[in-house]
Design a protein around this motif. Sequence first.
Motif, mmCIF file in Angstrom:
data_model
loop_
_atom_site.group_PDB
_atom_site.id
_atom_site.type_symbol
_atom_site.label_atom_id
_atom_site.label_comp_id
_atom_site.label_asym_id
_atom_site.label_seq_id
_atom_site.Cartn_x
_atom_site.Cartn_y
_atom_site.Cartn_z
ATOM 1 N N ALA A 1 7.653 -17.750 -44.767
ATOM 2 C CA ALA A 1 8.464 -17.225 -43.667
ATOM 3 C C ALA A 1 9.374 -18.307 -43.088
ATOM 4 C CB ALA A 1 7.569 -16.649 -42.570
ATOM 5 N N GLY A 2 9.622 -19.359 -43.883
ATOM 6 C CA GLY A 2 10.398 -20.476 -43.376
ATOM 7 C C GLY A 2 9.607 -21.264 -42.353
ATOM 8 N N GLY A 3 10.308 -22.091 -41.581
ATOM 9 C CA GLY A 3 9.651 -22.866 -40.532
ATOM 10 C C GLY A 3 9.785 -24.360 -40.738
ATOM 11 N N PRO B 181 6.836 -20.897 -37.717
ATOM 12 C CA PRO B 181 5.747 -21.394 -38.560
ATOM 13 C C PRO B 181 5.756 -22.913 -38.709
ATOM 14 C CG PRO B 181 6.839 -19.529 -39.606
ATOM 15 C CD PRO B 181 7.685 -19.925 -38.440
ATOM 16 N N ILE B 182 4.553 -23.468 -38.851
ATOM 17 C CA ILE B 182 4.362 -24.896 -39.081
ATOM 18 C C ILE B 182 3.508 -25.046 -40.334
ATOM 19 C CG2 ILE B 182 3.361 -27.030 -38.176
ATOM 20 C CD1 ILE B 182 3.725 -25.820 -35.366
ATOM 21 N N ILE B 183 3.983 -25.878 -41.263
ATOM 22 C CA ILE B 183 3.258 -26.099 -42.515
ATOM 23 C C ILE B 183 2.971 -27.587 -42.644
ATOM 24 C CG2 ILE B 183 3.299 -25.817 -45.019
ATOM 25 C CD1 ILE B 183 5.850 -23.936 -42.950
ATOM 26 N N THR C 171 16.566 -22.286 -33.063
ATOM 27 C CA THR C 171 16.363 -22.962 -31.772
ATOM 28 C C THR C 171 15.398 -24.137 -31.920
ATOM 29 O OG1 THR C 171 16.722 -20.889 -30.592
ATOM 30 C CG2 THR C 171 15.610 -22.652 -29.393
ATOM 31 N N ALA C 172 14.285 -23.923 -32.653
ATOM 32 C CA ALA C 172 13.294 -24.987 -32.825
ATOM 33 C C ALA C 172 13.883 -26.172 -33.586
ATOM 34 C CB ALA C 172 12.063 -24.434 -33.548
ATOM 35 N N VAL C 173 14.646 -25.908 -34.634
ATOM 36 C CA VAL C 173 15.255 -27.003 -35.399
ATOM 37 C C VAL C 173 16.191 -27.811 -34.505
ATOM 38 C CG1 VAL C 173 16.847 -27.548 -37.285
ATOM 39 C CG2 VAL C 173 15.013 -25.893 -37.648
ATOM 40 N N GLU D 10 0.981 -12.550 -43.513
ATOM 41 C CA GLU D 10 2.206 -13.283 -43.259
ATOM 42 C C GLU D 10 2.810 -12.876 -41.919
ATOM 43 O OE1 GLU D 10 4.794 -12.785 -46.575
ATOM 44 O OE2 GLU D 10 3.451 -13.820 -47.968
ATOM 45 N N MET D 11 3.921 -13.521 -41.567
ATOM 46 C CA MET D 11 4.673 -13.151 -40.377
ATOM 47 C C MET D 11 6.122 -12.975 -40.805
ATOM 48 S SD MET D 11 4.685 -16.907 -38.515
ATOM 49 C CE MET D 11 5.510 -16.300 -37.061
ATOM 50 N N PRO D 12 6.864 -12.098 -40.147
ATOM 51 C CA PRO D 12 8.267 -11.922 -40.522
ATOM 52 C C PRO D 12 9.067 -13.175 -40.199
ATOM 53 C CG PRO D 12 7.760 -10.727 -38.502
ATOM 54 C CD PRO D 12 6.453 -11.217 -39.045
ATOM 55 N N ARG D 13 10.124 -13.398 -40.937
ATOM 56 C CA ARG D 13 10.980 -14.553 -40.696
ATOM 57 C C ARG D 13 11.684 -14.391 -39.346
ATOM 58 N NH1 ARG D 13 13.358 -18.890 -43.133
ATOM 59 N NH2 ARG D 13 15.408 -19.412 -42.285
ATOM 60 N N ASN D 14 11.687 -15.461 -38.576
ATOM 61 C CA ASN D 14 12.252 -15.466 -37.225
ATOM 62 C C ASN D 14 13.453 -16.413 -37.203
ATOM 63 O OD1 ASN D 14 12.817 -15.676 -34.502
ATOM 64 N ND2 ASN D 14 10.856 -16.621 -33.942
ATOM 65 N N ASP D 15 14.594 -15.937 -37.656
ATOM 66 C CA ASP D 15 15.760 -16.806 -37.794
ATOM 67 C C ASP D 15 16.206 -17.401 -36.461
ATOM 68 O OD1 ASP D 15 16.419 -16.793 -40.615
ATOM 69 O OD2 ASP D 15 16.859 -14.666 -40.370
#
Length: 470
Positions: A94-96, A76-78, A16-18, A6-11
């Motif tokens: 990790a959200g995304g 992340p992209i799902i 910014t991406a949203v 996994e990767m840590p959540r990057n709030d």
Amino acid sequence: MAELMEMPRNDEGIGTAVALLKQRFAERLETGQSIRDQHGHTTTWIETQPPDAVVFVESTEEVQEVVRICADHRVPIIPFGTGTSLEGHVNAPAGGISVDFSRMDKILAVHPEDMDVVIQPGVTREALNTYLRDTGLFFPVDPGANASLGGMAATRASGTNAVRYGTMKDNVLALKAVLPSGEIVKTGNRARKSSAGYDLTRLIVGSEGTLGLITELTLKLQGIPEAISAATCSFATVEDACNAVIMTIQMGLPVARIELLDALSVKGVNAYSKLDLPEQPLLLLEFHGSENSVKEQAQTFGDIAEDFGSQGFAFTTKPEDRNRLWQARHDAYWASLALRPGAKGISTDCCVPVSRLAECVTAAQAKADELGLIAPVVGHVGDGNFHTLPLIMMDDAEEVARARAFVSWLNDLAISMDGTCTGEHGIGQGKAKYLMGELGEGALTMMAAVKRGVDPFNIFNPGKILLSDV
């Protein structure tokens, strides 16, 4: 126990991406809780982990834009097709950003003379076959659910027709995908075979969105058979039914479908689909070919089945009767849930060499009984693949623990028989811990090296397939 890679959540990056994606896609970027939950939804027991936003893309170029924005901010992209996968593939640990491909649903080109079609990934299998009907061609891979073909390729799906027509890996000629770098890769052309370098098509088929986002598929087609017949055949025991399957395959009978339902599944199907099948182990078959050949195939199978004590063998060529039977088979999941109202179905599958099928299925039934579990069995048994569905009250912690122990035991049993922990569900989150036992450290190290080489920042569907210690 090893954890998923996994990767840590990057709030900060997610925020910014949203914001940037909202500027670009306006109303096609949604952040409402209900739609986020839908895009993290799983139809099995794995806890839902929703994304932070859902973007509805309409072209390869738009997918590139989403990837580049997310890559710049390590988000992340799902990928999301129709949400029918069973092992937590669409969860966002990790959200995304969930990239919804449902609007990329165009059929780009049909080549009847070459028996292939070029499509966007959001086309569903039912929509494709409806479109193809007048050409005399069809796409044979049928996992039951009306899944998107992009999702079917990503999870290397198969289903009821696999015994004759193969799985998605056998039916994808080529594809286009957007890589984590934002570059587009084309893995092949429409030629039926090629020895041109690494087989990138089959690297991406089954990679579950961890290596590339599929934006175009070239698929093999088949001719609609001149005649089709369906047959039902009951047996005293599951072992007898499985042994009839083994003999059928060993004799080379070209069955198109050969499905097993145990007595519990038949009971559920009868109630749900208003059928009156004998409530004992059942094989449901389909034969394709000329009028004479399907009759011969059905008669030959009848002779084989008789050697194993078959009861009530019957076949039909009427489309309405066939369709009713196969719709009931496809509804077996919902029919099974109705056997225990309020229960959650923990759907799991495995696949073994056909010669071990009877042994594995009967052992699975005995283990479920030993653990006090209600666990209907259905299977695409012509290729050794079957599914069990323990019906669990999720508020009963002890029962949940028994069900988890059963799933783990069954996966280990299949692997011990030189089989696999997943014939068609894929790995996702739910099956990752069994890969080491099935493939060994060398294979997983190689997979991890490919993943890191293609996706060094682990932004494509993180937390799926690979564990952190490889």
